[in-house]
Design an enzyme around this catalytic site. Structure first.
Site, PDB file in Angstrom:
ATOM      1  N   ASP A   9      80.782  66.554  46.968  1.00  0.00           N
ATOM      2  CA  ASP A   9      82.405  66.061  46.630  1.00  0.00           C
ATOM      3  C   ASP A   9      81.575  65.815  44.685  1.00  0.00           C
ATOM      4  OD1 ASP A   9      85.447  65.611  46.385  1.00  0.00           O
ATOM      5  OD2 ASP A   9      84.577  63.380  46.412  1.00  0.00           O
ATOM      6  N   ASP A  11      85.628  64.003  42.220  1.00  0.00           N
ATOM      7  CA  ASP A  11      86.023  62.692  42.391  1.00  0.00           C
ATOM      8  C   ASP A  11      85.999  61.400  43.493  1.00  0.00           C
ATOM      9  OD1 ASP A  11      88.244  63.157  40.267  1.00  0.00           O
ATOM     10  OD2 ASP A  11      88.640  64.705  41.822  1.00  0.00           O
ATOM     11  N   ASP A 171      83.405  60.734  49.955  1.00  0.00           N
ATOM     12  CA  ASP A 171      84.182  59.847  50.244  1.00  0.00           C
ATOM     13  C   ASP A 171      85.615  59.882  50.870  1.00  0.00           C
ATOM     14  OD1 ASP A 171      85.723  61.059  48.290  1.00  0.00           O
ATOM     15  OD2 ASP A 171      86.618  59.712  47.469  1.00  0.00           O
TER      16      ASP A 171
END
Length: 235
Positions: A9, A11, A171
């Site tokens: 991922d 961000d 995250d």
């Protein structure tokens, strides 16, 4: 044998983008006199791309948007965010070293983000990280986005990987779910923007620093996952 593929991922996983996201978001919503948001609000706003982030910020501040308002606000966000790249954004500690190790071990790397692909590519380029990745896909690359399995499966295909030899690192719940939906093991990092403790999201592993992201860990994870799910998605 197809090389191992590690999919990240963006961000809150690869890059600490929070300061620039908040800055551009607040610049955007100021145009319609919406009160600014803070970093503490960010975990409830990110993960589904800029359009949803703007909608959620306005809703959070008691100012629901009409669909007619969104295009101009999205354009305002994209222009401000692009013009200020890379701003305060930086790779998380240990990331570059970990990617160097993985590449040296023969791994492929890719990015699968719900951020617009153009923004993701521009940001990665500004940070001089593009050469690490065999594929970069965004929330508008395909007709679907995370947590739809086809976003991750499409990324794996573009990177020349094999779903049976791939790992997803993220995250947020979208990252863990897209891995699960695609039949791929997942690693969660706790320093991003999840609004719940990442260990409660059901990842196969949690790492607290990128120094833990070694080729040995990736190999072990894939072996354990394959042993536990011998019929894991073969396509």
């Amino acid at each position: 044998m197809t090389p191992v593929l590690v999919v990240f991922d963006l961000d809150g996983t690869l890059l600490d983008t929070h300061a620039d996201l908040v800055e551009s978001l607040n610049y955007t919503i100021a145009a319609i006199d919406v009160a600014p948001v803070s970093y503490d609000d960010l975990t409830h706003l990110v993960g589904h791309g800029a359009k949803v982030m703007i909608e959620r910020a306005c809703s959070l501040r008691g100012h629901p948007l009409s669909q007619e308002q969104l295009p101009a606000l999205l354009d305002r966000f994209i222009a401000h965010y692009t013009d200020n790249m890379p701003g305060h954004t930086a790779p998380y500690p240990g990331l570059v070293e970990a990617m160097d190790q993985l590449k040296s071990a023969g791994c492929k790397l890719a990015v699968c983000t719900n951020k617009l692909e153009g923004l993701a590519r521009s940001l990665i380029e500004k940070l001089e990280l593009t050469h690490y990745f065999d594929a970069i896909t965004g929330g508008d690359t395909f007709t679907v986005r995370k947590p739809d399995a086809q976003h991750l499966l499409g990324t794996i295909e573009r990177a020349g990987g094999d779903v049976r030899n791939s790992v997803m690192i993220g995250d947020s719940i979208n990252d863990i779910l897209v891995a699960r939906n695609a039949g791929v093991p997942s690693i969660a990092v706790p320093f991003g923007y999840s609004d719940a403790p990442v260990e409660t999201l059901g990842p196969n592993r949690v790492i607290t620093h990128f120094k833990e992201l070694t080729p040995a860990l990736i190999d072990e994870l894939i072996m354990d996952f394959t042993a536990a799910t011998p019929t894991a998605a073969a396509g």
